[in-house]
Design a protein around this motif. Structure first.
Motif, short mmCIF file in Angstrom:
data_model
loop_
_atom_site.label_atom_id
_atom_site.label_comp_id
_atom_site.label_asym_id
_atom_site.label_seq_id
_atom_site.Cartn_x
_atom_site.Cartn_y
_atom_site.Cartn_z
N PHE A 104 0.79 -1.24 0.00
CA PHE A 104 0.00 0.00 0.00
C PHE A 104 0.82 1.29 0.00
O PHE A 104 0.29 2.36 -0.28
CB PHE A 104 -1.01 0.01 1.16
N LEU A 105 2.12 1.21 0.27
CA LEU A 105 2.96 2.40 0.19
C LEU A 105 3.53 2.56 -1.21
O LEU A 105 3.39 1.69 -2.07
CB LEU A 105 4.10 2.30 1.21
N ASP A 106 4.20 3.70 -1.46
CA ASP A 106 4.89 3.90 -2.72
C ASP A 106 6.15 3.04 -2.75
O ASP A 106 6.51 2.42 -1.73
CB ASP A 106 5.25 5.38 -2.91
N ALA A 107 6.84 3.00 -3.87
CA ALA A 107 8.00 2.12 -4.03
C ALA A 107 9.13 2.48 -3.06
O ALA A 107 9.93 1.61 -2.69
CB ALA A 107 8.51 2.20 -5.47
N ASP A 108 9.19 3.73 -2.61
CA ASP A 108 10.24 4.18 -1.69
C ASP A 108 9.86 3.91 -0.23
O ASP A 108 10.62 4.21 0.67
CB ASP A 108 10.51 5.67 -1.90
N ARG A 109 8.66 3.38 -0.03
CA ARG A 109 8.13 3.12 1.32
C ARG A 109 8.16 4.35 2.20
O ARG A 109 8.62 4.32 3.35
CB ARG A 109 8.90 1.98 2.00
N GLN A 110 7.66 5.46 1.69
CA GLN A 110 7.51 6.66 2.49
C GLN A 110 6.22 6.54 3.31
O GLN A 110 5.11 6.66 2.79
CB GLN A 110 7.45 7.90 1.59
N TYR A 111 6.38 6.30 4.60
CA TYR A 111 5.22 6.08 5.47
C TYR A 111 4.92 7.35 6.26
O TYR A 111 4.85 7.35 7.49
CB TYR A 111 5.52 4.90 6.40
N SER A 112 4.75 8.45 5.52
CA SER A 112 4.40 9.73 6.10
C SER A 112 3.71 10.55 5.03
O SER A 112 3.60 10.14 3.87
CB SER A 112 5.64 10.46 6.65
N CYS A 113 3.28 11.73 5.40
CA CYS A 113 2.45 12.57 4.53
C CYS A 113 3.18 12.98 3.25
O CYS A 113 4.30 13.49 3.30
CB CYS A 113 2.03 13.80 5.32
N GLY A 114 2.53 12.77 2.11
CA GLY A 114 3.05 13.29 0.86
C GLY A 114 2.71 14.76 0.69
O GLY A 114 1.90 15.32 1.44
N TYR A 115 3.32 15.39 -0.31
CA TYR A 115 3.12 16.82 -0.56
C TYR A 115 2.50 16.97 -1.95
O TYR A 115 3.17 16.77 -2.96
CB TYR A 115 4.46 17.54 -0.47
N PHE A 116 1.20 17.28 -1.97
CA PHE A 116 0.45 17.34 -3.22
C PHE A 116 0.45 18.77 -3.76
O PHE A 116 -0.26 19.64 -3.27
CB PHE A 116 -0.98 16.86 -2.99
N ILE A 117 1.27 18.99 -4.78
CA ILE A 117 1.28 20.31 -5.42
C ILE A 117 0.02 20.48 -6.26
O ILE A 117 -0.54 21.57 -6.36
CB ILE A 117 2.56 20.48 -6.26
N LEU A 118 -0.46 19.39 -6.83
CA LEU A 118 -1.77 19.35 -7.49
C LEU A 118 -2.57 18.21 -6.88
O LEU A 118 -2.01 17.17 -6.52
CB LEU A 118 -1.62 19.15 -8.99
N PRO A 119 -3.89 18.36 -6.77
CA PRO A 119 -4.68 17.32 -6.10
C PRO A 119 -4.69 15.98 -6.82
O PRO A 119 -4.95 14.96 -6.20
CB PRO A 119 -6.09 17.93 -6.04
N ASP A 120 -4.39 15.97 -8.13
CA ASP A 120 -4.37 14.70 -8.84
C ASP A 120 -2.95 14.16 -9.02
O ASP A 120 -2.72 13.26 -9.84
CB ASP A 120 -5.07 14.83 -10.20
N ASP A 121 -1.99 14.68 -8.25
CA ASP A 121 -0.66 14.08 -8.24
C ASP A 121 -0.76 12.62 -7.82
O ASP A 121 -1.58 12.26 -6.97
CB ASP A 121 0.26 14.82 -7.25
N THR A 122 0.09 11.78 -8.38
CA THR A 122 0.14 10.39 -7.93
C THR A 122 0.80 10.34 -6.56
O THR A 122 1.44 11.30 -6.11
CB THR A 122 0.95 9.53 -8.91
N LEU A 123 0.66 9.20 -5.89
CA LEU A 123 1.31 9.02 -4.60
C LEU A 123 2.82 9.14 -4.75
O LEU A 123 3.50 9.74 -3.91
CB LEU A 123 0.93 7.66 -4.01
N GLU A 124 3.37 8.56 -5.82
CA GLU A 124 4.81 8.64 -6.06
C GLU A 124 5.26 10.09 -6.24
O GLU A 124 6.31 10.50 -5.70
CB GLU A 124 5.19 7.81 -7.28
N GLN A 125 4.49 10.88 -7.00
CA GLN A 125 4.83 12.30 -7.17
C GLN A 125 4.79 13.04 -5.84
O GLN A 125 5.69 13.82 -5.52
CB GLN A 125 3.85 12.95 -8.15
N ALA A 126 3.74 12.80 -5.06
CA ALA A 126 3.57 13.51 -3.79
C ALA A 126 4.72 13.19 -2.83
O ALA A 126 5.22 14.08 -2.13
CB ALA A 126 2.23 13.15 -3.16
N GLN A 127 5.15 11.93 -2.79
CA GLN A 127 6.24 11.59 -1.89
C GLN A 127 7.58 12.14 -2.37
O GLN A 127 8.41 12.59 -1.57
CB GLN A 127 6.32 10.06 -1.72
N HIS A 128 7.79 12.15 -3.67
CA HIS A 128 9.00 12.78 -4.22
C HIS A 128 9.01 14.27 -3.89
O HIS A 128 10.04 14.82 -3.49
CB HIS A 128 9.06 12.57 -5.74
N GLN A 129 7.88 14.92 -4.04
CA GLN A 129 7.77 16.36 -3.77
C GLN A 129 7.95 16.66 -2.28
O GLN A 129 8.51 17.70 -1.92
CB GLN A 129 6.42 16.88 -4.29
#
Length: 421
Positions: A137-162
Protein backbone atom coordinates in the motif's frame (compact mmCIF):
# COMPACT_ATOMS: atom_id res chain seq x y z
CA UNK A 1 -31.26 0.99 30.17
CA UNK A 2 -28.11 1.05 28.06
CA UNK A 3 -30.16 1.58 24.91
CA UNK A 4 -31.84 4.64 26.44
CA UNK A 5 -28.52 6.12 27.54
CA UNK A 6 -26.88 5.49 24.15
CA UNK A 7 -29.77 7.17 22.32
CA UNK A 8 -29.54 10.18 24.61
CA UNK A 9 -25.81 10.45 23.99
CA UNK A 10 -26.25 10.21 20.23
CA UNK A 11 -29.07 12.76 20.30
CA UNK A 12 -26.63 15.27 21.76
CA UNK A 13 -23.80 14.27 19.44
CA UNK A 14 -25.34 13.90 15.96
CA UNK A 15 -26.73 17.26 14.86
CA UNK A 16 -25.75 17.36 11.18
CA UNK A 17 -26.53 14.50 8.83
CA UNK A 18 -28.44 11.36 9.80
CA UNK A 19 -27.53 8.23 11.75
CA UNK A 20 -30.03 5.37 11.65
CA UNK A 21 -29.44 2.74 14.31
CA UNK A 22 -30.89 -0.80 14.37
CA UNK A 23 -30.76 -2.49 17.79
CA UNK A 24 -30.66 -6.26 18.50
CA UNK A 25 -34.24 -6.20 19.84
CA UNK A 26 -35.55 -4.86 16.52
CA UNK A 27 -35.96 -1.25 17.58
CA UNK A 28 -34.86 1.50 15.19
CA UNK A 29 -33.70 4.97 16.21
CA UNK A 30 -32.76 7.92 13.99
CA UNK A 31 -30.48 10.76 15.07
CA UNK A 32 -29.60 14.03 13.36
CA UNK A 33 -31.47 16.47 11.17
CA UNK A 34 -32.79 13.93 8.67
CA UNK A 35 -30.61 15.28 5.87
CA UNK A 36 -27.70 13.80 3.96
CA UNK A 37 -25.27 12.29 4.57
CA UNK A 38 -27.17 9.34 5.99
CA UNK A 39 -25.57 6.21 7.44
CA UNK A 40 -27.29 3.07 8.72
CA UNK A 41 -25.66 1.04 11.48
CA UNK A 42 -26.77 -2.33 12.86
CA UNK A 43 -25.83 -3.45 16.37
CA UNK A 44 -25.82 -7.25 16.37
CA UNK A 45 -24.81 -7.92 19.99
CA UNK A 46 -26.90 -6.72 22.96
CA UNK A 47 -23.79 -6.45 25.17
CA UNK A 48 -22.27 -4.03 22.67
CA UNK A 49 -24.74 -1.27 23.59
CA UNK A 50 -23.38 -0.97 27.13
CA UNK A 51 -19.79 -1.06 25.87
CA UNK A 52 -20.53 1.79 23.45
CA UNK A 53 -21.87 3.89 26.31
CA UNK A 54 -18.94 3.23 28.62
CA UNK A 55 -16.15 3.75 26.09
CA UNK A 56 -17.40 4.69 22.60
CA UNK A 57 -14.02 5.67 21.14
CA UNK A 58 -12.52 2.25 21.92
CA UNK A 59 -15.62 0.15 21.37
CA UNK A 60 -16.63 1.47 17.94
CA UNK A 61 -13.39 0.26 16.38
CA UNK A 62 -13.45 -3.03 18.26
CA UNK A 63 -17.06 -3.71 17.24
CA UNK A 64 -16.32 -3.04 13.58
CA UNK A 65 -13.28 -5.33 13.64
CA UNK A 66 -15.07 -8.16 15.43
CA UNK A 67 -18.21 -7.82 13.29
CA UNK A 68 -20.67 -7.16 16.12
CA UNK A 69 -21.48 -3.83 14.45
CA UNK A 70 -22.12 -3.57 10.72
CA UNK A 71 -22.69 -0.62 8.41
CA UNK A 72 -25.00 -0.84 5.41
CA UNK A 73 -22.89 -0.91 2.28
CA UNK A 74 -19.85 -1.29 4.58
CA UNK A 75 -19.79 2.53 4.48
CA UNK A 76 -17.09 2.94 7.12
CA UNK A 77 -15.89 6.19 5.58
CA UNK A 78 -19.41 7.60 5.77
CA UNK A 79 -19.90 6.62 9.41
CA UNK A 80 -16.57 7.98 10.63
CA UNK A 81 -16.94 11.16 8.56
CA UNK A 82 -20.37 11.71 10.13
CA UNK A 83 -19.13 11.17 13.68
CA UNK A 84 -15.96 13.24 13.33
CA UNK A 85 -17.72 16.10 11.53
CA UNK A 86 -20.18 16.32 14.43
CA UNK A 87 -17.45 16.41 17.08
CA UNK A 88 -14.81 18.66 15.51
CA UNK A 89 -16.30 22.02 16.45
CA UNK A 90 -16.09 21.55 20.20
CA UNK A 91 -19.72 22.49 20.80
CA UNK A 92 -20.58 18.80 20.42
CA UNK A 93 -18.25 17.91 23.28
CA UNK A 94 -21.10 17.12 25.64
CA UNK A 95 -20.65 16.28 29.31
CA UNK A 96 -19.89 12.58 28.88
CA UNK A 97 -17.18 13.25 26.31
CA UNK A 98 -15.67 16.01 28.43
CA UNK A 99 -15.34 13.60 31.35
CA UNK A 100 -13.78 10.87 29.23
CA UNK A 101 -11.32 13.28 27.60
CA UNK A 102 -10.36 14.80 30.95
CA UNK A 103 -9.57 11.38 32.42
CA UNK A 104 -7.46 10.42 29.39
CA UNK A 105 -5.49 13.66 29.59
CA UNK A 106 -4.83 13.02 33.29
CA UNK A 107 -3.48 9.55 32.51
CA UNK A 108 -1.58 10.31 29.33
CA UNK A 109 1.76 10.89 31.10
CA UNK A 110 1.91 7.22 32.08
CA UNK A 111 0.72 6.08 28.64
CA UNK A 112 3.43 8.15 26.94
CA UNK A 113 6.33 7.42 29.27
CA UNK A 114 8.47 6.05 26.47
CA UNK A 115 11.70 4.77 27.97
CA UNK A 116 14.30 3.29 25.64
CA UNK A 117 12.99 -0.24 26.20
CA UNK A 118 9.34 0.76 25.90
CA UNK A 119 10.01 2.80 22.76
CA UNK A 120 11.61 -0.23 21.12
CA UNK A 121 8.57 -2.38 22.02
CA UNK A 122 6.20 0.26 20.63
CA UNK A 123 8.12 0.41 17.36
CA UNK A 124 8.17 -3.38 17.08
CA UNK A 125 4.37 -3.52 17.46
CA UNK A 126 3.77 -1.49 14.30
CA UNK A 127 6.90 -1.22 12.16
CA UNK A 128 8.22 -4.78 12.44
CA UNK A 129 5.24 -6.27 10.65
CA UNK A 130 5.90 -8.07 7.37
CA UNK A 131 7.67 -5.88 4.86
CA UNK A 132 5.38 -7.37 2.22
CA UNK A 133 2.45 -5.61 3.91
CA UNK A 134 3.96 -2.16 3.43
CA UNK A 135 4.88 -2.94 -0.16
CA UNK A 136 1.18 -3.52 -0.87
CA UNK A 137 0.00 0.00 0.00
CA UNK A 138 2.96 2.40 0.19
CA UNK A 139 4.89 3.90 -2.72
CA UNK A 140 8.00 2.12 -4.03
CA UNK A 141 10.24 4.18 -1.69
CA UNK A 142 8.13 3.12 1.32
CA UNK A 143 7.51 6.66 2.49
CA UNK A 144 5.22 6.08 5.47
CA UNK A 145 4.40 9.73 6.10
CA UNK A 146 2.45 12.57 4.53
CA UNK A 147 3.05 13.29 0.86
CA UNK A 148 3.12 16.82 -0.56
CA UNK A 149 0.45 17.34 -3.22
CA UNK A 150 1.28 20.31 -5.42
CA UNK A 151 -1.77 19.35 -7.49
CA UNK A 152 -4.68 17.32 -6.10
CA UNK A 153 -4.37 14.70 -8.84
CA UNK A 154 -0.66 14.08 -8.24
CA UNK A 155 0.14 10.39 -7.93
CA UNK A 156 1.31 9.02 -4.60
CA UNK A 157 4.81 8.64 -6.06
CA UNK A 158 4.83 12.30 -7.17
CA UNK A 159 3.57 13.51 -3.79
CA UNK A 160 6.24 11.59 -1.89
CA UNK A 161 9.00 12.78 -4.22
CA UNK A 162 7.77 16.36 -3.77
CA UNK A 163 7.71 15.91 0.02
CA UNK A 164 11.36 14.92 0.05
CA UNK A 165 12.30 17.79 -2.31
CA UNK A 166 10.42 20.29 -0.13
CA UNK A 167 12.24 19.09 2.98
CA UNK A 168 15.61 19.13 1.22
CA UNK A 169 14.97 22.73 0.15
CA UNK A 170 14.29 23.72 3.76
CA UNK A 171 17.52 22.06 4.85
CA UNK A 172 19.56 24.25 2.45
CA UNK A 173 21.79 21.28 1.68
CA UNK A 174 25.24 21.54 0.16
CA UNK A 175 27.32 18.58 -1.12
CA UNK A 176 29.42 17.02 1.61
CA UNK A 177 27.22 18.10 4.51
CA UNK A 178 26.58 15.62 7.31
CA UNK A 179 22.91 14.80 7.96
CA UNK A 180 21.27 12.92 10.82
CA UNK A 181 17.92 11.28 10.05
CA UNK A 182 16.09 10.55 13.32
CA UNK A 183 13.58 7.79 12.74
CA UNK A 184 14.87 6.89 9.30
CA UNK A 185 12.19 4.35 8.37
CA UNK A 186 13.13 2.17 5.41
CA UNK A 187 15.87 4.59 4.39
CA UNK A 188 14.17 6.50 1.57
CA UNK A 189 14.86 10.00 2.89
CA UNK A 190 18.49 9.24 3.74
CA UNK A 191 19.15 7.67 0.34
CA UNK A 192 17.54 10.60 -1.47
CA UNK A 193 19.56 13.21 0.43
CA UNK A 194 22.78 11.33 -0.38
CA UNK A 195 22.04 10.50 -4.01
CA UNK A 196 20.37 13.74 -5.14
CA UNK A 197 22.02 16.30 -2.85
CA UNK A 198 25.48 14.88 -2.12
CA UNK A 199 25.03 14.61 1.66
CA UNK A 200 26.60 12.08 4.00
CA UNK A 201 23.75 10.65 6.05
CA UNK A 202 23.37 8.66 9.25
CA UNK A 203 19.91 7.20 9.84
CA UNK A 204 18.78 5.81 13.20
CA UNK A 205 15.77 3.59 13.83
CA UNK A 206 14.47 1.24 16.52
CA UNK A 207 12.84 -1.10 14.02
CA UNK A 208 14.74 -4.30 13.25
CA UNK A 209 12.92 -4.72 9.94
CA UNK A 210 13.48 -1.13 8.84
CA UNK A 211 17.14 -1.26 9.80
CA UNK A 212 17.83 -4.44 7.81
CA UNK A 213 16.01 -3.20 4.72
CA UNK A 214 17.70 0.23 4.88
CA UNK A 215 21.17 -1.32 4.95
CA UNK A 216 20.24 -3.56 2.01
CA UNK A 217 18.91 -0.58 0.02
CA UNK A 218 22.06 1.46 0.62
CA UNK A 219 24.18 -1.41 -0.68
CA UNK A 220 21.91 -1.96 -3.68
CA UNK A 221 22.14 1.74 -4.57
CA UNK A 222 25.93 1.78 -4.21
CA UNK A 223 25.66 4.40 -1.45
CA UNK A 224 27.03 2.50 1.54
CA UNK A 225 30.03 4.82 1.62
CA UNK A 226 27.78 7.86 2.13
CA UNK A 227 24.72 6.45 3.90
CA UNK A 228 24.85 4.38 7.08
CA UNK A 229 22.17 3.21 9.48
CA UNK A 230 22.24 2.31 13.16
CA UNK A 231 19.74 0.39 15.25
CA UNK A 232 19.65 2.70 18.25
CA UNK A 233 17.67 5.24 20.24
CA UNK A 234 18.29 8.87 19.21
CA UNK A 235 18.92 9.70 22.87
CA UNK A 236 22.15 7.69 22.80
CA UNK A 237 23.68 9.58 19.87
CA UNK A 238 26.73 11.82 20.20
CA UNK A 239 28.58 14.11 17.80
CA UNK A 240 27.56 17.09 15.64
CA UNK A 241 25.69 17.22 12.33
CA UNK A 242 25.28 20.01 9.79
CA UNK A 243 21.65 19.07 9.30
CA UNK A 244 19.05 17.05 11.21
CA UNK A 245 15.83 15.75 9.71
CA UNK A 246 13.06 13.80 11.42
CA UNK A 247 9.94 12.78 9.53
CA UNK A 248 7.04 11.02 11.24
CA UNK A 249 8.99 10.16 14.38
CA UNK A 250 8.04 12.95 16.79
CA UNK A 251 4.56 11.40 17.18
CA UNK A 252 6.28 8.54 19.05
CA UNK A 253 8.32 10.68 21.45
CA UNK A 254 5.62 11.28 24.10
CA UNK A 255 4.85 14.57 25.84
CA UNK A 256 6.97 13.81 28.94
CA UNK A 257 10.03 13.49 26.66
CA UNK A 258 9.59 16.65 24.55
CA UNK A 259 12.18 18.72 26.50
CA UNK A 260 14.65 15.83 26.22
CA UNK A 261 14.00 15.51 22.48
CA UNK A 262 14.61 19.18 21.63
CA UNK A 263 17.61 19.37 23.98
CA UNK A 264 19.15 16.44 22.10
CA UNK A 265 18.44 18.07 18.72
CA UNK A 266 20.26 21.17 19.94
CA UNK A 267 23.19 19.14 21.28
CA UNK A 268 23.59 17.28 18.01
CA UNK A 269 23.15 20.27 15.69
CA UNK A 270 26.20 22.19 14.48
CA UNK A 271 26.38 25.89 15.50
CA UNK A 272 25.31 26.99 12.00
CA UNK A 273 23.12 23.92 11.40
CA UNK A 274 19.46 23.52 10.41
CA UNK A 275 16.93 20.94 11.65
CA UNK A 276 13.55 20.04 10.13
CA UNK A 277 10.97 18.26 12.29
CA UNK A 278 7.96 16.91 10.36
CA UNK A 279 5.13 15.67 12.58
CA UNK A 280 1.40 15.06 12.57
CA UNK A 281 -0.18 17.76 14.73
CA UNK A 282 -3.50 18.86 16.13
CA UNK A 283 -4.95 22.29 15.32
CA UNK A 284 -6.61 22.29 18.71
CA UNK A 285 -5.63 22.39 22.39
CA UNK A 286 -3.68 19.47 23.91
CA UNK A 287 -5.66 16.28 24.38
CA UNK A 288 -5.09 12.51 24.52
CA UNK A 289 -4.68 9.75 21.97
CA UNK A 290 -7.74 7.85 20.82
CA UNK A 291 -7.79 4.68 22.97
CA UNK A 292 -8.40 2.36 20.01
CA UNK A 293 -5.34 3.75 18.19
CA UNK A 294 -3.26 3.37 21.36
CA UNK A 295 -4.35 -0.22 21.96
CA UNK A 296 -4.18 -1.61 18.44
CA UNK A 297 -2.03 0.61 16.20
CA UNK A 298 0.41 3.03 17.87
CA UNK A 299 1.06 2.26 21.55
CA UNK A 300 2.79 5.18 23.21
CA UNK A 301 1.94 7.51 20.32
CA UNK A 302 0.51 11.01 20.56
CA UNK A 303 -0.36 13.81 18.11
CA UNK A 304 0.92 17.07 19.62
CA UNK A 305 -0.65 20.49 19.67
CA UNK A 306 1.62 23.23 18.34
CA UNK A 307 1.61 24.81 21.80
CA UNK A 308 3.14 21.64 23.27
CA UNK A 309 5.86 21.45 20.64
CA UNK A 310 6.62 25.15 20.92
CA UNK A 311 6.83 25.19 24.72
CA UNK A 312 9.46 22.45 24.73
CA UNK A 313 11.34 23.91 21.77
CA UNK A 314 11.52 27.35 23.41
CA UNK A 315 13.22 25.92 26.49
CA UNK A 316 15.90 24.27 24.34
CA UNK A 317 17.26 27.57 23.06
CA UNK A 318 16.73 26.67 19.41
CA UNK A 319 15.49 29.28 16.94
CA UNK A 320 12.17 28.56 15.17
CA UNK A 321 13.12 29.75 11.68
CA UNK A 322 10.01 28.45 9.89
CA UNK A 323 6.77 26.72 10.87
CA UNK A 324 4.56 25.41 8.07
CA UNK A 325 1.15 23.76 8.39
CA UNK A 326 -0.01 21.15 5.88
CA UNK A 327 -3.76 20.56 6.00
CA UNK A 328 -5.40 18.19 3.51
CA UNK A 329 -2.16 16.63 2.29
CA UNK A 330 -2.32 13.72 4.73
CA UNK A 331 -5.99 13.05 4.01
CA UNK A 332 -5.06 12.70 0.33
CA UNK A 333 -2.06 10.51 1.17
CA UNK A 334 -4.23 8.21 3.29
CA UNK A 335 -6.83 8.00 0.52
CA UNK A 336 -4.10 6.64 -1.79
CA UNK A 337 -2.93 4.18 0.86
CA UNK A 338 -6.48 2.99 1.51
CA UNK A 339 -7.17 2.51 -2.19
CA UNK A 340 -4.05 0.36 -2.57
CA UNK A 341 -4.76 -1.51 0.67
CA UNK A 342 -8.28 -2.42 -0.43
CA UNK A 343 -7.09 -3.41 -3.91
CA UNK A 344 -4.62 -5.84 -2.31
CA UNK A 345 -6.92 -7.13 0.43
CA UNK A 346 -6.67 -10.77 -0.68
CA UNK A 347 -2.87 -10.66 -0.51
CA UNK A 348 -2.95 -8.96 2.90
CA UNK A 349 -5.47 -11.52 4.16
CA UNK A 350 -3.04 -14.25 3.08
CA UNK A 351 -0.27 -12.57 5.10
CA UNK A 352 -2.41 -12.19 8.22
CA UNK A 353 -6.18 -12.79 8.48
CA UNK A 354 -9.59 -11.17 8.04
CA UNK A 355 -9.49 -9.53 11.45
CA UNK A 356 -6.18 -7.83 10.62
CA UNK A 357 -7.63 -6.55 7.35
CA UNK A 358 -10.65 -5.06 9.12
CA UNK A 359 -8.45 -3.55 11.84
CA UNK A 360 -6.10 -1.87 9.38
CA UNK A 361 -8.96 -0.73 7.17
CA UNK A 362 -10.51 0.93 10.22
CA UNK A 363 -7.15 2.54 11.06
CA UNK A 364 -6.64 3.94 7.55
CA UNK A 365 -10.24 5.19 7.15
CA UNK A 366 -10.35 6.71 10.64
CA UNK A 367 -7.04 8.48 10.01
CA UNK A 368 -8.17 9.87 6.67
CA UNK A 369 -11.46 11.14 8.10
CA UNK A 370 -9.67 12.73 11.05
CA UNK A 371 -7.49 14.73 8.67
CA UNK A 372 -10.38 15.50 6.34
CA UNK A 373 -13.13 16.29 8.86
CA UNK A 374 -11.32 16.86 12.15
CA UNK A 375 -8.66 19.13 13.62
CA UNK A 376 -5.60 17.21 12.52
CA UNK A 377 -2.80 18.45 10.25
CA UNK A 378 0.97 18.25 9.77
CA UNK A 379 3.53 20.62 11.26
CA UNK A 380 6.94 21.21 9.71
CA UNK A 381 9.10 23.00 12.23
CA UNK A 382 12.43 24.31 10.94
CA UNK A 383 14.93 25.01 13.73
CA UNK A 384 18.43 26.43 14.01
CA UNK A 385 21.01 27.49 16.56
CA UNK A 386 21.49 30.84 14.82
CA UNK A 387 18.96 33.48 13.89
CA UNK A 388 20.46 33.88 10.41
CA UNK A 389 21.03 30.20 9.61
CA UNK A 390 18.48 30.36 6.76
CA UNK A 391 17.53 33.15 4.34
CA UNK A 392 15.19 35.79 5.73
CA UNK A 393 12.47 35.18 3.13
CA UNK A 394 10.81 31.90 2.11
CA UNK A 395 11.58 32.22 -1.61
CA UNK A 396 14.40 29.70 -1.33
CA UNK A 397 11.92 26.97 -0.34
CA UNK A 398 9.47 27.11 -3.24
CA UNK A 399 10.73 29.50 -5.88
CA UNK A 400 14.22 28.03 -6.16
CA UNK A 401 13.48 24.33 -5.81
CA UNK A 402 10.37 23.84 -7.96
CA UNK A 403 9.22 27.05 -9.73
CA UNK A 404 7.58 25.19 -12.62
CA UNK A 405 5.47 23.03 -10.31
CA UNK A 406 4.46 25.92 -8.08
CA UNK A 407 3.38 27.93 -11.13
CA UNK A 408 1.38 24.95 -12.32
CA UNK A 409 -0.37 24.71 -8.96
CA UNK A 410 -1.33 28.39 -9.00
CA UNK A 411 -3.05 27.90 -12.34
CA UNK A 412 -5.30 25.19 -10.97
CA UNK A 413 -6.76 26.63 -7.78
CA UNK A 414 -10.21 25.45 -8.87
CA UNK A 415 -9.04 21.83 -8.73
CA UNK A 416 -7.79 22.37 -5.18
CA UNK A 417 -11.11 23.89 -4.16
CA UNK A 418 -12.89 20.85 -5.56
CA UNK A 419 -10.52 18.41 -3.84
CA UNK A 420 -11.20 20.05 -0.46
CA UNK A 421 -14.88 19.18 -0.62
Amino acid sequence: MWTIILNRMLAQLIRQGTLILYFPDGKIQSHGNGKAPSVTVRVLDADLVGRLVRNPDLTLGEAYVEGSLTIDGDDLRGLLALVIANTKGGEALVWWRRIQDAVRVMLRGAAQFNSTRRSAANVEHHYDLSGALYDLFLDADRQYSCGYFILPDDTLEQAQHQKKAHIAAKLCLQPGMSVLDIGSGWGGMALTLAKDYGATVLGVTLSQEQYKRSVERAAEAGLSDRVSFQLMDYRHLTGRFDRIVSVGMFEHVGVPHYPEYFAQVKNLLAPDGIALIHSIGRAAPPSATNPWITKYIFPGGYVPALSEMSAAMEKSGLWPTDIEVWRLHYAMTLAHWLQRFEANMDKIRALYDERFCRMWRYYLVASEMTFRQGRQCVFQMQLANRQDAVPLTRDYITGVSRPDLMHRASLHKDRWDQAAQ
